[in-house]
Structure formats: structure tokens, C-alpha cells
Enzyme design. Structure first.
Site, PDB file in Angstrom:
ATOM      1  N   SER A   1       3.959  -7.566   7.818  1.00  0.00           N
ATOM      2  CA  SER A   1       4.186  -7.364   6.409  1.00  0.00           C
ATOM      3  C   SER A   1       5.335  -6.146   6.230  1.00  0.00           C
ATOM      4  O   SER A   1       4.856  -5.158   7.025  1.00  0.00           O
ATOM      5  CB  SER A   1       3.213  -7.226   5.626  1.00  0.00           C
ATOM      6  OG  SER A   1       3.510  -7.245   4.212  1.00  0.00           O
TER       7      SER A   1
ATOM      8  N   TYR B   1      -4.689  -2.823   3.220  1.00  0.00           N
ATOM      9  CA  TYR B   1      -3.854  -3.849   3.421  1.00  0.00           C
ATOM     10  C   TYR B   1      -2.845  -3.417   4.019  1.00  0.00           C
ATOM     11  O   TYR B   1      -2.018  -4.003   5.286  1.00  0.00           O
ATOM     12  CB  TYR B   1      -3.590  -4.808   2.445  1.00  0.00           C
ATOM     13  CG  TYR B   1      -2.460  -5.734   2.491  1.00  0.00           C
ATOM     14  CD1 TYR B   1      -3.020  -7.038   3.084  1.00  0.00           C
ATOM     15  CD2 TYR B   1      -1.135  -5.697   2.508  1.00  0.00           C
ATOM     16  CE1 TYR B   1      -2.283  -8.168   3.345  1.00  0.00           C
ATOM     17  CE2 TYR B   1      -0.274  -6.827   2.666  1.00  0.00           C
ATOM     18  CZ  TYR B   1      -0.862  -8.063   3.089  1.00  0.00           C
ATOM     19  OH  TYR B   1      -0.024  -9.125   3.357  1.00  0.00           O
TER      20      TYR B   1
END
Length: 255
Positions: free
Chosen positions: A141, A154
Site C-alpha cells: 500500500s 497498518y
């Protein structure tokens, strides 16, 4: 054009994983799909089969290395995996009252996002090494390049995927196995929709899946998109921390 015939995809029960699976589904292709939710995974399987492909599927816990290894061993008795896409992931954040993200929430993300990636790659890589061929794509990501303060674990898990993928690409190269690290930006999925925020250049899952498919076909070592956000992150790294922090606050979740 790279035309894999046997493809394993994790996190295929919804969102980006489902879109990637359906993007590869066609006659002559065998999809090997897994996800946590059996009912939603079954829906993906039925949709893929309607597009003409063969599907081998199993709901499992990607955090369990032994279960992942057993499933890969089972699959390799039927097919030789050409392409493996590690996509399964979860997210989390701090409490609404500002309390720090719990250790349980943080560890769950790291175990699923990074640990699941490690479990999958270590299961499939020996088979590809033996064949001296194969491709592996790790879905990270843009948060792995620049985490936001509302998603520390995350971002850490996605940064770990980048580091792990870069190292494993170098290691596996001598056996003809290629590892792509892919860093998407904002994608409209049920997981992402858990937390509302400013989401510039947002893609649908189908649009993102198509870009990922093309990056894999073109043998991209590292692919971050959209380019506008990826470029802003790279430029931001050159700025003093205080300025970068001010800009990053715009991406935090709406409380």
C-alpha cells in the site's frame, strides 16, 4: 503478454481480491482462491466459474503457517502455480477518544498483512525454485511508503511487505522467480470504507485490479499508484518532519 494458467489469490472473498480474481477468470485458467468468509468466497467462486475458469478454493486463516503450507502442498499436486498474489489484509486504528490502538488490534494487522504474506511466500517459493519459474505479487500500500498517524500498525505491516518483497526478489532471482511489490492508493472497498477520510484519486476495485494485472504482466519490480500520490510521498520524504506531518494530517480519519 504474460498469460498465467494457474493463479493463487488470497483475500479473494471481497474487495480488491475479488476484483483481481474476476480479472483473471477466463476459460483455460485455474484460479486457486482463499479468504476468511466462506459465504462471500463462494460468491466469488461462482462468479469466476460463470466466466469459464476452473476454481479450486478453500476458506482458511492466512495467519496459520501450517494450514497455508498444507493447502499449497495440496494445490501443487493438481496444478503448477504460475502466479501467486498475496492480497489478504485487514485494517484498524486508534480509539475514537484518542486512546492508542490496542496491542491486540495492532498485532492482528501485522499477523494478517505481513505474517500472511510471509506464510504464503515461504509455502509457494520452494515449488517455484524447483521449477525455476514463477511470479509472486505482494500487495502492499502507499501507506507502507508513508503511513498516516491514524493507522500505525497498518502502515507498519505494509512497510514490512515492501521490505520483505524487495529482499525476496533479490534472493529468488537466481532461480527465475520474480517478485513484484505493488502499492495501491485509495480503493473503494468494504474494508477501506470502515474509516472515512479524504481519499484523493480513489479507484474502484475493478480499476485497481486492472492496473495491478498490467503491472504484473509487465514484470514491474515495484509499482505504486496513482502516480500523483506516489510522487507526493517521495517529495514529502525530502521535507522537514513538521511540514510532512502537517500535510499528512489531511489524510487522517474523520472522527
Amino acid at each position: 503478454m504474460f498469460k498465467p494458467k494457474s493463479i493463487l489469490i488470497t483475500g479473494a472473498s471481497s474487495g480488491l481480491g475479488r476484483a483481481i480474481a474476476l480479472g483473471y477468470a477466463e476459460a483455460g485458467v485455474t484460479l486457486c482462491l482463499t479468504g476468511r468468509n466462506e459465504e462471500r468466497l463462494g460468491e466469488t467462486v461462482r462468479s469466476a466459474e460463470e466466466l469459464g475458469c476452473r476454481v479450486l478454493w478453500k476458506p482458511l486463516d492466512i495467519c496459520n503457517a501450517q494450514v497455508v503450507q498444507s493447502w499449497v502442498d495440496e494445490l501443487e499436486q493438481e496444478v503448477s502455480l504460475d502466479l501467486v498474489i498475496s492480497n489478504a489484509g485487514i485494517t484498524g486504528s486508534h480509539g475514537i477518544d484518542g486512546s492508542v490502538e490496542t496491542a491486540e488490534t495492532a498485532h492482528a494487522q501485522i499477523a494478517t498483512n505481513l505474517g500472511g504474506t510471509v506464510n504464503l511466500l515461504t509455502a509457494v517459493a520452494p515449488y517455484m525454485q524447483k521449477r525455476k519459474s514463477g511470479r509472486i505479487a505482494l500487495i502492499s500500500s502507499l501507506a507502507g511508503m508513508q503511513p498516516i498517524s491514524d493507522g500505525p500498525a497498518y502502515g507498519a505491516s505494509k512497510a514490512g511487505i515492501i521490505a520483505y518483497g524487495e529482499a525476496m526478489r533479490d534472493h529468488l532471482h537466481k532461480w527465475g522467480v520474480f517478485v513484484s511489490v505493488i502499492c495501491p492508493g485509495y480503493i473503494l472497498t468494504p474494508m477501506a470504507d470502515q474509516f472515512k477520510s479524504w481519499r484523493p484519486y480513489e479507484f474502484t476495485a475493478e480499476q485497481a485490479a486492472e492496473k495491478i494485472k498490467k503491472a504484473i504482466a509487465r514484470k514491474k519490480a515495484f509499482y505504486a499508484f496513482p502516480w500523483q500520490l506516489a510522487l507526493s510521498i517521495r517529495i514529502g520524504k525530502l521535507l522537514p518532519w513538521q511540514l510532512r506531518r502537517h500535510g499528512n494530517q489531511r489524510f487522517n480519519y474523520q472522527r
